[in-house]
Structures are given as C-alpha cells and as structure tokens.
Design a protein around this motif. Sequence first.
Motif, PDB file in Angstrom:
ATOM      1  N   GLU A  76       0.636  -1.268   0.225  1.00 44.73           N
ATOM      2  CA  GLU A  76       0.072   0.046   0.036  1.00 44.73           C
ATOM      3  C   GLU A  76       0.991   1.291  -0.129  1.00 44.73           C
ATOM      4  OE1 GLU A  76      -3.743  -1.615   2.469  1.00 44.73           O
ATOM      5  OE2 GLU A  76      -2.425  -0.467   3.625  1.00 44.73           O
ATOM      6  N   ASN A  77       2.048   1.106   0.487  1.00 51.42           N
ATOM      7  CA  ASN A  77       2.876   2.445   0.777  1.00 51.42           C
ATOM      8  C   ASN A  77       4.081   2.418  -0.312  1.00 51.42           C
ATOM      9  OD1 ASN A  77       1.899   3.704   3.231  1.00 51.42           O
ATOM     10  ND2 ASN A  77       1.936   1.775   3.844  1.00 51.42           N
ATOM     11  N   LEU A  78       4.326   1.543  -1.131  1.00 50.58           N
ATOM     12  CA  LEU A  78       5.299   1.495  -2.000  1.00 50.58           C
ATOM     13  C   LEU A  78       5.404   3.050  -2.912  1.00 50.58           C
ATOM     14  CD1 LEU A  78       7.760  -0.565  -3.118  1.00 50.58           C
ATOM     15  CD2 LEU A  78       6.355  -0.673  -5.227  1.00 50.58           C
ATOM     16  N   VAL A  79       4.214   3.261  -3.384  1.00 50.03           N
ATOM     17  CA  VAL A  79       4.191   4.668  -4.169  1.00 50.03           C
ATOM     18  C   VAL A  79       4.327   5.787  -3.219  1.00 50.03           C
ATOM     19  CG1 VAL A  79       2.860   6.207  -6.002  1.00 50.03           C
ATOM     20  CG2 VAL A  79       3.177   3.636  -6.143  1.00 50.03           C
ATOM     21  N   SER A  80       3.956   5.658  -2.349  1.00 47.46           N
ATOM     22  CA  SER A  80       3.671   7.089  -1.410  1.00 47.46           C
ATOM     23  C   SER A  80       5.247   7.220  -0.575  1.00 47.46           C
ATOM     24  CB  SER A  80       2.616   7.013  -0.359  1.00 47.46           C
ATOM     25  OG  SER A  80       2.715   5.673   0.544  1.00 47.46           O
ATOM     26  N   ASN A  81       5.909   6.164  -0.227  1.00 46.75           N
ATOM     27  CA  ASN A  81       7.218   6.076   0.097  1.00 46.75           C
ATOM     28  C   ASN A  81       8.026   6.873  -0.851  1.00 46.75           C
ATOM     29  OD1 ASN A  81       6.313   4.547   2.266  1.00 46.75           O
ATOM     30  ND2 ASN A  81       7.242   2.713   1.682  1.00 46.75           N
TER      31      ASN A  81
END
Length: 520
Positions: A76-81
């Motif tokens: 879920e956080n790959l892009v937002s990271n």
Amino acid sequence: MEDRGWFTRFLDTVEWLGNLLPHPVTLFAILCVLMILISGVVGFFDLSVEDPRPGAVGEIQANSLLNGDGLRWLVENLVSNFVGFAPLGVVLVALLGVGVADKSGLLSAVIRSIVMKAPPKLIVAALVFSGIISNTASEMGYVVLIPLAGLIFLGLGRHPLAGMAAAFAGVSGGYSANLLLGTIDPLLAGITQEAAQLIDESYRVDATANYFFMIISTFVITAVGTFVTVKIVEPKLGEYDPSNASEDLSDETSLDPITPEERRGMKWAGIAALGMLGLFALSVVPEWGVLRHPETGEVAHSPFLNGIVALIFAFFLVPGVVFGVVTGQMRNDQDVVNAMASAMSTLGLYIVLVFFAAQFVSIFGETNLGRILAVMGANGLQNIGLTGPLVFLFFILMCGMVNLSLGSASAQWAVTAPIFVPMLMLIGYSPEVIQAAYRIGDSTTNIITPMMSYFGLIMAFMVKYDRNTGIGTIIAMMLPFSIFFLISWITLFFVWVFLLGMPVGPGAPTYYDIGAATGS
C-alpha cells in the motif's frame, strides 16, 4: 620492485573492499530486503526499549514486516514512500532553475571569468574558490573547471597537475562549503528531516540548515587549499616535463576566453540577480515582509526559509534566461523549456536511486529499528560518559571512513542518518548541527576515494599531462588536502559551534530539547 608503504597498502585494501560493494541502487535494494528479514527476527523476540521522551508512556516496540500486516503495508505504501520522500521534489525543483543557468552558459562564463581574471599570485586561490562555488552545479565544476585549471597552469609554466589538484580540492573536497545554496542542500536536509522525525514527528529541517557554516567554511577551505597547493603539492610535483604528456601539447591553449557577448550577458544577468536579491530582501527584511512567519513575524521557520527551494529556482532561472537571451543562446521559450528538460534528463539514475533509498528509509522507520538503535546508542554514550562535543570528533571521522567506500553523499546519509541523527538528538544535539558534522566527514575524503563517481574522469584529465598517472598518483597528490581540510574543518566546527556558540544556519539551534518531542 617498488617499495609499497603501509599507507599505500591500506588504500589498496580500501579500494579492493570498495570495489566489492554493489551499485548504490542494488545496495539499497539489498538493505530493504535485509531490513524486512531483520524486522521479522526482532519482532519474533519482541525487541523493545523504554521510550526516553518526557511524557511518553510505554516502550518502543520493534515492528515486524515479515507477516501479513507488513506485506499489506509494503504494497500500500510503495508509491507514497517514493513520492513523499522529502529530498525528491526539492531537488527536482531546484535543478530546473540551475539547469537553465547551466545550459545558457552563465555558470561556465562566471567561473571562467573568476579564474582567468585572477592575478597570477592569486590564481590558486581563485581556482579553489571557484571550485567551491561550482558545487552549485557540481558537474560543471568537474567537467569545466578542472581541465581549465590544467590548461591555465600549463600556460603559466607551472605543473598542470598542481592546478588540477587545486581545482579538484575545491570542487570535491570543499563540497560542503559555498556562498550559494545548491541542490545538495535541500537533498541532505530532506534526509535529515526524515531521520529527525523518528524522534520528533513535527521537526523540520530547512535547506538553509548549514548556510552560515557553509559561508565561513568557504573562506577557510579556500585558504587551506591554497596553502596546501603552493607549499606541499606543487613543490612535490616539481618542474613539469612536457615529454611525459600522453599527447602533443604544442597547440594547447586555454579554454575559450570570455567573449564580448558573454561579458554583456553577465552584466545583465548580474543586474537581474541583484534585482532578485532585492525582491527577496523586500519580502523578509522589513517587519511587514510577506515571507516572514505570518503569526510570529519572525524569519525562523518562516515561508522564506521553508520555501527556500522556490527562491533557489527563481534566483538561477531569471539570470540564466537573461544571460541566454543576451548571448543568443536562448531565442524563445522553447529553448528555456529544453534547458529544463535537459537538466531533468540527467536525473534518471538519481530518481532510480531515490526510489530504493526512499523505500529503505520508510521501511527502517516503520520497523522502529531506527528509534531502538538510537535509544540503545544514546544510552551507551551516556554510560561511557561520551555525551559532550567530543562525540562529534568520532562521528566526523567515522563519516569520512564510510565515505571511502560509499562515495555518494546522499546514499551515505540515507543509510547513516536514520541511526545517528536520532541517537545524537537523544543526547541533546540538533539535527542541523549533526548534519553539518556529517558534511565535514563526507567532503574531506571525497578526493582520496576511487569510489567517488568522478574519480575516473579526473584521472583521464590528468593522464593527458602525465601518462603515468594512476589511482595511487591521484590519492598521494590529494591526501595532503584531505588531511589539512579535515583538521582545519573540525577545528572550525568546534570553534564556531561550541566555543563561539554561533548557529550553523538561520534559525538552526545547536542543542535539541528532548522534552519538546511529540508523538512516537
């Protein structure tokens, strides 16, 4: 057989070990996998430490990512990271303006003007100083200034390698000194902020965090670099023998002199730059300045400092466009857009590196291992009584040693900041001061490590004048700079920060009050 001393053998070992390291991108990918596996182990054993922050209740618990919740978080956080990684946006924005100034020819013209107009007695100081200033657009310093230095020294009848060494020392050894803010400043500040927020989620680190210390460092490094060149390096090299050159130097002339168009362009670009500085001053100097803090009216933590990247963008963009228009390098808006696009095209590798670095920093933070290691390290320092300023001596030396094998400033700081920034914050030092200390260690050993990305290019430039130049030649020639820079910079750091009590940057505190930390 040539007698190889212990230090040469040591450097050979460092080079060998450094060559075993994978590419920084691969290194970060490996670190991500290792961190996930380690989080599973420490999570299984319920590793935790008591939260040392005043008012905090409970313990800091290691968080495993090697389970269903961890996998869901990773997906879920790959892009937002990646897109939320603080250094990414600021570097992209700043480079848009710097790229225009570079592609228009303004930066090259300014550097050549400084060096070529310098009196012979001041040429070394001019080269070192210009090298430091060129850090604003580092590639220009390596690609333009260093070969220019060799040509100038050859024309003056001095050893060309001495001139190139002086320029190299300024560009790379003085990487953390400058009179101007460049793309590296918001980059490092972003990484420092991410690390500081492991302790204090509200902490902000401005791109100007080390600006005062950078300014005073510029003059110190220029003086030291000049001394080392004139008193140590040039005498050791001796008189230059053109027969050692790898090519015919009979037609060698200095790089392109400043043309009348460039002089006119610099004049109008200078007027534009002064106009920009006037507008900046008008927005922050008066008490009613629109970029002061809207509530407190102060400059500290104001939109001026928080938005310094936008000002860097404008400061380089406008004079760059003016210079390009006056010299005919930029005839329409398409040329300006192309200059920006060209600057962005050089960031392909950087963006890939940032993607994996951002994942590592985020994973490290999510596991809570950064906080746990910081608490354990801070407790260890307190137990042995090493909580005073002397801790920075060991920290700087450690950063310099690490830099011998991991030459990228951003890559090294992305790995070490999540551990050492929280650790030193917990014993009472501000992230801004910690970052300034890191930059000393990182800069001073750039010039003696083959792991530095431009080391091969420098060797290629020097081989032109001496066919026998090798890695050992360059390291031996640059080592005096590294030693004197390290000693003088550490001395300056302790005098400036702890003896005089001066801030390292605008609104940058020296000490951190752990009681001000909020959140977990």
